[in-house]
Each structure stands twice: as C-alpha cells, then as structure tokens.
Design a protein around this motif. Structure first.
Motif, PDB file in Angstrom:
ATOM      1  N   SER A 253      -6.839   4.560   0.901  1.00  0.00           N
ATOM      2  CA  SER A 253      -5.771   4.834  -0.055  1.00  0.00           C
ATOM      3  C   SER A 253      -5.913   3.969  -1.305  1.00  0.00           C
ATOM      4  O   SER A 253      -5.778   4.463  -2.435  1.00  0.00           O
ATOM      5  CB  SER A 253      -4.409   4.591   0.601  1.00  0.00           C
ATOM      6  OG  SER A 253      -4.324   3.250   1.085  1.00  0.00           O
ATOM      7  N   LEU A 254      -6.206   2.678  -1.131  1.00  0.00           N
ATOM      8  CA  LEU A 254      -6.402   1.807  -2.297  1.00  0.00           C
ATOM      9  C   LEU A 254      -7.649   2.198  -3.079  1.00  0.00           C
ATOM     10  O   LEU A 254      -7.654   2.182  -4.314  1.00  0.00           O
ATOM     11  CB  LEU A 254      -6.506   0.350  -1.846  1.00  0.00           C
ATOM     12  CG  LEU A 254      -5.235  -0.363  -1.393  1.00  0.00           C
ATOM     13  CD1 LEU A 254      -5.544  -1.805  -1.015  1.00  0.00           C
ATOM     14  CD2 LEU A 254      -4.179  -0.322  -2.470  1.00  0.00           C
TER      15      LEU A 254
ATOM     16  N   ALA B 130      -7.584   3.480  -6.969  1.00  0.00           N
ATOM     17  CA  ALA B 130      -8.377   2.849  -8.021  1.00  0.00           C
ATOM     18  C   ALA B 130      -9.346   3.837  -8.652  1.00  0.00           C
ATOM     19  O   ALA B 130      -9.577   3.813  -9.871  1.00  0.00           O
ATOM     20  CB  ALA B 130      -9.137   1.653  -7.447  1.00  0.00           C
TER      21      ALA B 130
ATOM     22  N   ALA C 253      -4.752  -1.031  -9.195  1.00  0.00           N
ATOM     23  CA  ALA C 253      -4.461  -0.340  -7.941  1.00  0.00           C
ATOM     24  C   ALA C 253      -4.061  -1.319  -6.843  1.00  0.00           C
ATOM     25  O   ALA C 253      -3.083  -1.104  -6.119  1.00  0.00           O
ATOM     26  CB  ALA C 253      -5.671   0.484  -7.509  1.00  0.00           C
ATOM     27  N   VAL C 254      -4.814  -2.402  -6.716  1.00  0.00           N
ATOM     28  CA  VAL C 254      -4.536  -3.368  -5.655  1.00  0.00           C
ATOM     29  C   VAL C 254      -3.208  -4.071  -5.895  1.00  0.00           C
ATOM     30  O   VAL C 254      -2.425  -4.306  -4.960  1.00  0.00           O
ATOM     31  CB  VAL C 254      -5.695  -4.382  -5.551  1.00  0.00           C
ATOM     32  CG1 VAL C 254      -5.330  -5.512  -4.618  1.00  0.00           C
ATOM     33  CG2 VAL C 254      -6.951  -3.695  -5.059  1.00  0.00           C
TER      34      VAL C 254
ATOM     35  N   ARG D 128      -0.265  -1.481  -5.064  1.00  0.00           N
ATOM     36  CA  ARG D 128      -0.122  -0.951  -3.708  1.00  0.00           C
ATOM     37  C   ARG D 128      -0.561  -1.920  -2.609  1.00  0.00           C
ATOM     38  O   ARG D 128      -0.328  -1.656  -1.442  1.00  0.00           O
ATOM     39  CB  ARG D 128      -0.948   0.335  -3.565  1.00  0.00           C
ATOM     40  CG  ARG D 128      -0.511   1.470  -4.456  1.00  0.00           C
ATOM     41  CD  ARG D 128       0.725   2.170  -3.931  1.00  0.00           C
ATOM     42  NE  ARG D 128       1.067   3.299  -4.784  1.00  0.00           N
ATOM     43  CZ  ARG D 128       0.574   4.525  -4.617  1.00  0.00           C
ATOM     44  NH1 ARG D 128      -0.292   4.753  -3.642  1.00  0.00           N
ATOM     45  NH2 ARG D 128       0.930   5.508  -5.420  1.00  0.00           N
ATOM     46  N   GLY D 129      -1.181  -3.012  -2.976  1.00  0.00           N
ATOM     47  CA  GLY D 129      -1.713  -3.912  -1.964  1.00  0.00           C
ATOM     48  C   GLY D 129      -0.630  -4.677  -1.230  1.00  0.00           C
ATOM     49  O   GLY D 129       0.427  -5.000  -1.794  1.00  0.00           O
TER      50      GLY D 129
ATOM     51  N   HIS E  21      -3.851  -6.871   2.991  1.00  0.00           N
ATOM     52  CA  HIS E  21      -4.951  -6.735   2.031  1.00  0.00           C
ATOM     53  C   HIS E  21      -5.145  -8.010   1.224  1.00  0.00           C
ATOM     54  O   HIS E  21      -5.469  -7.946   0.034  1.00  0.00           O
ATOM     55  CB  HIS E  21      -4.683  -5.561   1.072  1.00  0.00           C
ATOM     56  CG  HIS E  21      -4.279  -4.294   1.753  1.00  0.00           C
ATOM     57  ND1 HIS E  21      -3.190  -3.541   1.370  1.00  0.00           N
ATOM     58  CD2 HIS E  21      -4.804  -3.663   2.830  1.00  0.00           C
ATOM     59  CE1 HIS E  21      -3.068  -2.491   2.161  1.00  0.00           C
ATOM     60  NE2 HIS E  21      -4.035  -2.542   3.056  1.00  0.00           N
TER      61      HIS E  21
ATOM     62  N   HIS F 295      -8.482  -8.461  -0.711  1.00  0.00           N
ATOM     63  CA  HIS F 295      -8.642  -7.652  -1.922  1.00  0.00           C
ATOM     64  C   HIS F 295      -7.739  -8.161  -3.043  1.00  0.00           C
ATOM     65  O   HIS F 295      -8.104  -8.049  -4.230  1.00  0.00           O
ATOM     66  CB  HIS F 295      -8.339  -6.197  -1.603  1.00  0.00           C
ATOM     67  CG  HIS F 295      -9.244  -5.606  -0.562  1.00  0.00           C
ATOM     68  ND1 HIS F 295     -10.608  -5.508  -0.727  1.00  0.00           N
ATOM     69  CD2 HIS F 295      -8.987  -5.110   0.681  1.00  0.00           C
ATOM     70  CE1 HIS F 295     -11.152  -4.972   0.356  1.00  0.00           C
ATOM     71  NE2 HIS F 295     -10.194  -4.732   1.221  1.00  0.00           N
TER      72      HIS F 295
END
Length: 1000
Positions: free
Chosen positions: A736-737, A741, A822-823, A826-827, A832, A835
């Motif tokens: 998903s990540l 991204a 992105a991270v 949503r991380g 995560h 990341h």
C-alpha cells in the motif's frame, strides 16, 4: 546469567576461559559456570576463608551427610559393579534447576560453549579396569589442586527436594542428544518448572548416586529420553520401571519410534535398527530379564508419548512442556506456550520457502557442520565425500603474525600450563572434533593472547579461533549470487533445532534497531524507563544504550537455542557510533547460533564460506523455466546469457521467469537484451562502481520494464513501484505504501490532458477496489517475473539490493519526494518505523549525506508533528537509542531554523515594485499564522530534546535548549501562558540540578 558474572561471584572455584575441556584436562569448577545449569538459577555464595573447599551452605541450602535411605522408593541396581561402567574420575552429566541445582556442585565440568561440546569433550570413562587405570595415571598429576573438591560433596535437603517438579533422565554422549536434553531442561526452567536432569551412568560415586536418587523420589514426574543405547543402560531401565510404576512417566523417543521399542524385536534383533544394537541387552549389566522386559513392554501402556526426530525437536519440546504443565495444573504455562507458537508461525521466517531451490548441497552440509559440529542423515555421506582433508593440528584463523613469535608464545603458554598441573588443550582432527581450516593456505598456527584488563571490548576485538561446532558461520559472496536463498533454505531445513529463527537485516544504519527488535520475541524490556538508576548518578546515553543491548545479549546467552541470521551485513562497524558489531552479539560457543551473510571478503577474523556460482547444469535448470525442450542453438544462447550475466543467480532466475511467462525463445530474448539501450544513470562513487559490473543485468531489467509498460501502458504501476522502491528502507515494504508513493511520482509529460487526470481521480475516488486490483496485479507481475520476492508479512514485498540501487540511479526526478510524502502520510510509527527513518534520512541529511528532499513549510510542519516527534520519543523511550533520537531532533531543529530564516528574508513581488513608497515585506509578515506555527513547533522540538538530554545527564545542553524555549513562548504567548509556565518549571529544575552537580 552471564557466565563471566557467575565466575566472578564464585571466588573459590577456579576460573575458566571460554573453551572446551578435553577429557585429559578436565577440572572441577563452579556449578554456576556449567552449561548444565540454568542462567536463572541462584549463585552460590561463600566466604573468603574457605576458598579451597566447597562451602557447607549455598543461599540457605541445607546440607546433610545422612546416607541414602533404603526406604526412599528406588533401590540401586544390585548387579552394578561401578568400575565396569564409570571411571573413578568420570564426570557426571547433570542438569539441575532452581535450588536443586546445588546437588553435587563440585562434580561438574564447566564449559561456556554449551552442553553438546562440553559433554562430548569432558567425559572419559573406560570399558574395563585396564583403561580406567590408564586414565587415572594420566590424571594423577592433576589431582592435587582439586583434592578438596573430591572430598566434599553436597547432599540434598528434603525441604528443597519438594520443589522439584520434573526429573529428566537420559544416556549417551551424542552431541544432538545432549543439545536436546539441555534445551528441554532450559525450556522447562524458563516456564517456571523446576527440573533435575542427569545421565546417571556418568555419576562418579555411590554418594552422588544416592543424591540423584533422592531427587528422583522427590520429582513429581519423570521424563526419560530414550535412545537405542538406553535399553542397555541399567539406570534408564530402572527409571522406566520406577516412574511407570508411579504412573507419572513421560517417555521421549529420540530418533526412535514407539513401534521400535518392542522387547521381542530387540531381543531377536529384528529390523535394521536392532540388527546391530539389539540382543539380550540386560546381559550387558548383569540385570534380570523379567525386569528388563517389564520396563520395555510398559512403554506401550504409557498414555503420553513424544517422539523427537531430526525435524521436530521444537514441536517435541514445546509439546513436552505443554503436557507437563497441564499435568502440573499450570494452565498459564500452557496458554503462554500456545501464544508463542502462534506468534512464531506468523513472524519467524521473512520469506516463503523457495520450492524451486536448486543446488547448494555442499554449502548446506558445510553450514550444518560449522554450526553443529556434525552432520546428520544423507548430508553426512555427501559432506565427507566432498570435504576430505589431510590432518592438521591447529586452527588457522587470526591476525597475520610472525611464525617465530607465535611459536615462542605457544611454547610459553604450554610451559605455564604444565607448571600449573594442567595440560594444554589442543584441538585435533578426529571423528568427533574437526577444525576449521583455511582452504588453500599454508598452516600458520595462531594463539591469541588473553585480555588482561577483563574488558569486554578488548576481548571482542582481538583475533579469535573459530572451529566447527562453535555456532558461528559466515557466508560471503557478490550481490545477487544467492546468499539469502542459501540462508533461507538452511533455516527452513533446520528451524526445528532452534526455539526460533531471528532474522534481521545487516544494513549498517538499521542493524542496531533490528537487533533491539528481538525484545518482543525474547520477552525482555529494552526501554529506558525500566533501567534501574544508579545512586547519586545518572547514566550517560552510551551507558543506557549498552544496558539495552546487554539485555538482549543476555537472553541469547541462555541455554535455549536460537538461530540469529544477519543478512547482508554491510560493515563491521555500526553506522551511528562506529562501534564494533561484535559488541551487539554474545560471545560465540553457546546454544544460540549465528549465520552472517555479507559481500565483504572477511569479517570479525572469521574465515567465510565463500559462495561460488552454480554449476553449469544447475544454472541451465534455473534458466529453462518451465519444462521445455530446447534446440542446440537455444541451449547455446542460454549459455551466452549465463556468461554475460556473470552467472548471478538473480539474473538467471529472471531469465527463467521470462521464458516461463512469455512465448519467447532464448535466441530472441538474447537479441532483445542486446538491442536494449542502457539508460543514462547518475553514476556516483561506490554505487556507480557496483552497477558498472552488471551492465547486461541492467539491460535485462530494462527489458522487464518494457514488458510491464507493454502490458499496462506507458508509466505502468509496476514500473513506478520499482522506481520508488530504491528510496525505501531495506526489508519488507508494504504494498500500500509502495503503490501510494508510485502514484505520487510526477508525470514525465507535463502536457497531459486535464481530462485524463480528472478521469483518473474520478475512477480512484468512486471505485477503491480498482486501485486495490491494480496494486495486486502489479505485485503479481513483479513476483512472477522475479523482480521482487514475496514476504511472509501480509501485504509486503522485498526488493533485491541491486534492483533498489538501480532504481535510485535511474535519475527520475521527484521519486524520493514521493516516497517521503507517502510514508509520512500513511506510515505507522509502530509498524513502519524503518521506512520513516529512511524518509528522515532523505529529509534532514544525516552524517555526510546531502539533503535529498525539500518540502514546503506546511508539509515540513506536518511531518515534524506526525513523524519526527513520535519517532524520536519512541526510539528513545522504547528502545533506549538515545543518540539516534537526539540526532534526529537536532537535525529537525536545524531544518526548522532554516525554514524560519527563509520567512524573515524580504520577499519582493511584482505588485510591490509598482509602488515605490511601499516597503518590502517578509514571508512572516505576509503569512503571520504560518510563521507563528513554525516558531512554536521549533520550540516544541527544542523542549523535547532538552528533556532527552536531561535523561542522559547532559544538563548544560538541556539548559541552553530550554532557555530558547522560554524565550520563544514568552515572546509569543506571554509569561502566564501554560506552555510558558511549563518551560520555566523545566528551567528551574535544570538550574537546581546544575547547582547540585557543580557543588558536589
């Protein structure tokens, strides 16, 4: 318990180095140093006045000189002449737990290298009186220094015996048996079940036999580990009869089955097993046939039976723990073991097993031999056929030294040990002990000096001798040659020999965090809040981090075997503080084993197992893919491809995947790869040098990317997922990540029609299943073509290092920024974190790295609030990584200050130029709310860092930081605002602490 701590607490016993004891140099030492004793067991205390004798009490343990009573419930075998079975100086193999471990404390041979190796090298008993006499003559000169130990023995207190839950009996010196028995005892001990384990045939004298029989009578249940030799051992037969008569017997059939243990088959030598080892076994010790048959046939009537075969050790031991805990009424233990099993099933292995694994039989057998000291099954025959070596006396691993100096040093040590009445331990090649040898190099014996200061760092950095069976193996090879595949196949084959496989990545920026992540599996707390503060002293950051590391290291030093796999070790030194990587790991030689894969030619003075290429037949089998019949010309094309790929397993697997997925022959594929132009790469330093070696492989990757674009159109999701993967952290990446991204990568063509963008946004907003379907399709395509490896973590995948390196150097603009966005959006901090750290590396530029991503002020504020602060606090509090958290906050403060500086810089607009009388304004004046939010965020980060510095005793730095916070908040909010009051309170506390430090 750390064995060095144990040896320091027992001052009367002679200290021993971390080595194996041969039968010719065995000595009596502290029971707490023995691998047969649980690390959780209490240590014996003794006064300085009795350093030469065994104390009369240990931790309140009562001693008794009363002889063993005949009414205790079990009688000694009548027909057992002691000198027929055990030498007068033979050492008993005894495992004891809790207070019962004090039994015969002087009759144990110590070795910090684990049960298997210590037992095999410590026991020497003759088959007849002549051999016994010969052994006694050999040891005659070494008895004077331990006479007091022989004359003193410890009897068992009846009060303490009542706490013994399980007696474990076994017989034999096989390494696997001893390792299994030690693991079983240690596992029961960890679960709170007190144990007493021994091989009674190794017992020294009648007094010790009496003590052990007292323990048997006090045990609630009896576990007898049965091997083919057990049926010719009078003590094993006696244990079977006694515990089966009490209806509390739990037999474990070791390399046997219940169907093999029939008295008639054994007597008549029926079957392959008993053809050599069967017969009238009671005659071996002069026993009674009736009693022997009753004991053997009674096994068929036992309700609980467990089988320990080569592939189910873990299941057998956990099953034994579950059965015994349930029968003891300890439901919590059963629930805990059940939860452990469920967790291990989900999180043990990083990747699914490769069902199409090819070759590497020799390497797998050698890894088994290096770690265990022996090989089992068919691998034994294969290995010794491949690894025939001439005899060498000493190991050749260590620093290069002048041979003459080494010879003098060796002679000096030999003379010194001889003067003390001990013979030097020399490892020689035999059927049971085989040295690790440097293949193809001359023999240069080396004996490293002992560290005099006793410091751990000094000892760990010195050269070491690593032998087969010491539990450490290193695999070296180029990127993409198949190191991870080899390690994965090994752990799947031998996982049952360990309680759990602990697999971590060895990348230098992440290895320390990966190592501390073991806390959830080892059930230890590495947080800073639970570290006991010292009186009148606050620990520094380095000390706090060392305590956390030592807790994990201590758990790995227990007698429970784990397998720690460090995949792709980048450097011998940690990236954060340049500490030696050995400082993380416990000393080798215990029950826990280590396998390290690396591209480095040599690490930690270990001679690595250098991984070579697959054979021609194996490489051809890997490239052919699905079963096809190729012509001679096509076979020749495959051979050309193999040579151009440098025989890398990664490239060979991609070739096989393409031939399996597409209707294309090898000749056409070779022509397509040759015609594929190489992309303009941003070659840089070491990374550029790596990629230049794999030009044909990079062309092959471009062919795959063209296939993806042809299937899904230009700019396919699979292609963009590969591009953005290079900026993620090593390890498993959530799909998903990765897809999020990939979607945020800016379009190459800026002139894309607006209606296409709107249509794409409309599709994504109203049909979320469309996005999921495209993600799953892209993931499936990447897996089928061998570009990525599926992960055992749900919804994750893993990229090879070469592919990630290539993706970073393709020069596509905006990819790194897309990954950070992105991270950060949503991380998850808990799931995560690696990341999120990778995003921080790109955003703030740690060390000598440049800042790779520049964000808008609003995006920077969001990341600091949602990512940086929670990540730094969790890293500091949960994992005690103080310096990393402090450095993250420091760089974040610098980034916020740079953003503030841009706000106070005058900004000229074209509209302002038309009015000469109008002054030029700053961004802070144009957007005061955003500027105020930026300044207050910097104050929050400053306050957070000040509190961390306060935890580490760095009061001067904390004082400077908190004064800045007070100034900022007072200027914006005023003196009476709660935030200002809180900052002044922290400043007052710091002032008092600084005053106390200065006056003390």
């Amino acid at each position: 318990m750390d064995l060095r701590q144990a040896s320091s607490k027992v001052g009367a016993y002679p200290t021993t180095t971390s080595r194996n004891l041969s039968s010719s140099s065995s000595a009596f030492v502290s029971a707490n140093q023995s691998p047969f004793f649980s690390p959780r067991s209490p240590t014996c205390q003794q006064s300085e006045s009795s350093k030469s004798d065994i104390p009369n009490s240990c931790n309140g343990f009562l001693l008794s000189n009363d002889p063993f009573s005949s009414s205790s419930g079990i009688q000694k075998p009548e027909h057992l002449p002691g000198d027929r079975f055990v030498s007068a100086d033979a050492s008993p193999t005894t495992f004891v737990s809790s207070d019962i471990q004090k039994l015969a404390v002087c009759h144990h041979v110590s070795s910090s290298t684990g049960i298997g190796r210590s037992a095999a090298s410590s026991y020497n008993h003759g088959n007849g009186n002549g051999q016994v006499g010969h052994i006694e003559k050999q040891k005659k000169g070494r008895r004077s220094h331990r006479t007091s130990f022989i004359q003193n023995s410890v009897s068992l207190s009846s009060d303490k015996l009542r706490s013994c839950d399980v007696f474990i009996g076994f017989h034999g010196r096989k390494l696997s048996l001893l390792r299994f028995a030690n693991w079983l005892r240690a596992e029961l001990e960890v679960q709170g079940v007190s144990c007493f384990a021994t091989d009674r045939a190794r017992c020294r004298n009648s007094r010790n036999h009496g003590n052990i029989e007292r323990a048997i009578n006090a045990s609630i249940f009896g576990v007898v580990i049965l091997t083919r030799k057990s049926f010719g051992n009078p003590y094993s037969i006696e244990e079977l009869r006694y515990f089966s008569g009490k209806k509390n017997l739990v037999p474990i059939f070791f390399d046997l089955g219940p169907g093999d243990c029939l008295a008639r088959d054994i007597i008549e030598k029926r079957g392959e097993l008993w053809e050599k080892h069967g017969g009238e076994l009671w005659m071996l010790y002069g026993g009674l046939e009736k009693e022997w048959k009753e004991a053997v046939d009674g096994l068929s009537c036992v309700e609980w039976k467990l089988e320990a075969q080569d592939g189910n050790w873990r299941d057998c031991i956990l099953g034994a723990v579950t059965v015994l805990a349930a029968r003891l009424g300890r439901r919590s233990v059963v629930d805990r073991v059940t939860r452990w099993r469920e967790k291990v099933e989900k999180e043990e292995f990083p990747f699914p097993r490769n069902e199409n694994f090819i070759g590497r039989k020799k390497e797998l057998s050698e890894l088994e031999f290096i770690l265990f000291g022996d090989v089992s099954g068919d691998a034994e025959r294969e290995y010794f056929e491949l690894k025939t070596r001439h005899r060498r006396k000493n190991l050749v691993i260590g620093r290069s030294e002048n041979s003459r100096v080494e010879e003098k040093l060796r002679n000096r040590q030999t003379e010194s040990s001889s003067s003390k009445g001990k013979e030097p331990v020399v490892w020689k090649e035999s059927e049971k002990e085989i040295e690790m040898q440097r293949v193809g190099s001359p023999q240069r014996p080396y004996r490293p000096l002992q560290a005099k200061n006793g410091g751990r760092y000094g000892r760990r950095k010195r050269s070491m001798r690593v032998m087969y069976g010491k539990g450490i193996a290193c695999v070296s090879g180029d990127s993409g040659i198949g190191k991870t595949e080899l390690l994965l196949e090994f752990v799947y084959r031998y996982a049952q020999r360990y309680k759990m496989v602990l697999w971590i990545g060895g990348e230098s920026r992440y290895i320390r965090q990966n190592y501390l992540n073991f806390w959830s599996f080892l059930e230890v707390d590495v947080g800073i809040e639970n570290q006991c503060p010292e009186k009148n002293r606050i620990k520094s950051f380095e000390e706090l981090e060392e305590v956390a590391i030592s807790r994990v290291r201590k758990e790995l030093m227990r007698n429970i075997p784990f397998l720690v796999v460090i995949d792709n070790l980048e450097s011998e030194n940690d990236w954060w503080d340049q500490k030696f990587i050995m400082d993380l790991l416990p000393r080798f030689g215990g029950e826990t084993h280590f396998i390290i894969s690396t591209r480095l030619p040599q690490i930690m003075n270990l001679e690595p197992l250098k991984l070579s290429y697959l054979s021609g037949v194996e490489a051809m089998s890997l490239m052919k893919g699905s079963l096809r019949d190729y012509s001679i010309a096509e076979i020749e094309a495959l051979r050309i491809i193999e040579e151009k790929l440098g025989r890398l397993t990664l490239g060979l697997g991609i070739i096989g995947a393409i031939l399996s997925e597409l209707p294309i022959n090898p000749n056409r594929l070779l022509d397509t790869i040759n015609r594929m132009p190489a992309r303009d790469l941003t070659w840089s330093g070491r990374e550029g040098h790596k990629l230049r070696r794999y030009t044909f492989l990079l062309q092959l990757l471009e062919v795959c990317f063209s296939i993806f674009d042809h299937a899904d159109g230009p700019g396919s999701l699979a292609n963009r997922m590969v591009q953005v993967s290079g900026w993620f952290a090593p390890g498993a990446i959530p799909i998903s990540l990765l897809a999020l991204a990939a979607h945020r990568i800016p379009e190459r063509h800026q002139g894309t029609q607006l209606w296409k963008k709107c249509f794409h946004a409309l599709i994504c907003s109203f049909t979320p299943s469309y996005t999921k379907r495209s993600e799953s399709e892209a993931y499936s395509m990447l897996v089928r073509f061998g570009i990525v490896r599926s992960s055992t973590k749900q919804g994750c995948l893993h990229f090879n290092e070469i592919i990630k390196l290539y993706a970073r150097n393709r020069g596509v603009a905006g990819v790194a920024q897309a990954m950070v966005q992105a991270v950060s959006s949503r991380g998850s901090i808990s799931e995560h974190s690696e990341h999120l750290w990778a995003a921080c590396f790109l955003l703030f530029g740690f060390g000598k790295d440049p800042i790779a991503v520049e964000l808008k002020v609003t995006e920077l504020l969001s990341i600091v609030k949602q990512v940086v602060l929670p990540l730094a606090i969790r890293t500091f509090i949960t994992f005690s990584r103080c310096n990393a958290a402090s450095e993250l906050l420091r760089l974040c403060i610098d980034a916020l200050e740079a953003a503030e500086q841009s706000f106070v810089t005058p900004v000229e607009k074209w509209l302002d130029k038309s009015f000469c009388c109008k002054p030029v304004r700053t961004s802070a004046q144009l957007n005061p709310c955003l500027w105020q939010e930026l300044v207050l965020m910097r104050a929050t980060v400053l306050e957070t860092r000040a509190k961390l510095m306060l935890k580490g005793g760095q009061y001067d730095i904390a004082d400077d930081l908190i004064r800045k916070v007070v100034f900022i908040r007072t200027s914006i909010h005023g003196e009476h605002h709660p935030d200002s009051v809180s900052a002044r309170g922290t400043l007052s506390k710091l002032t008092r602490l600084l005053t106390n430090v200065q006056t003390s």
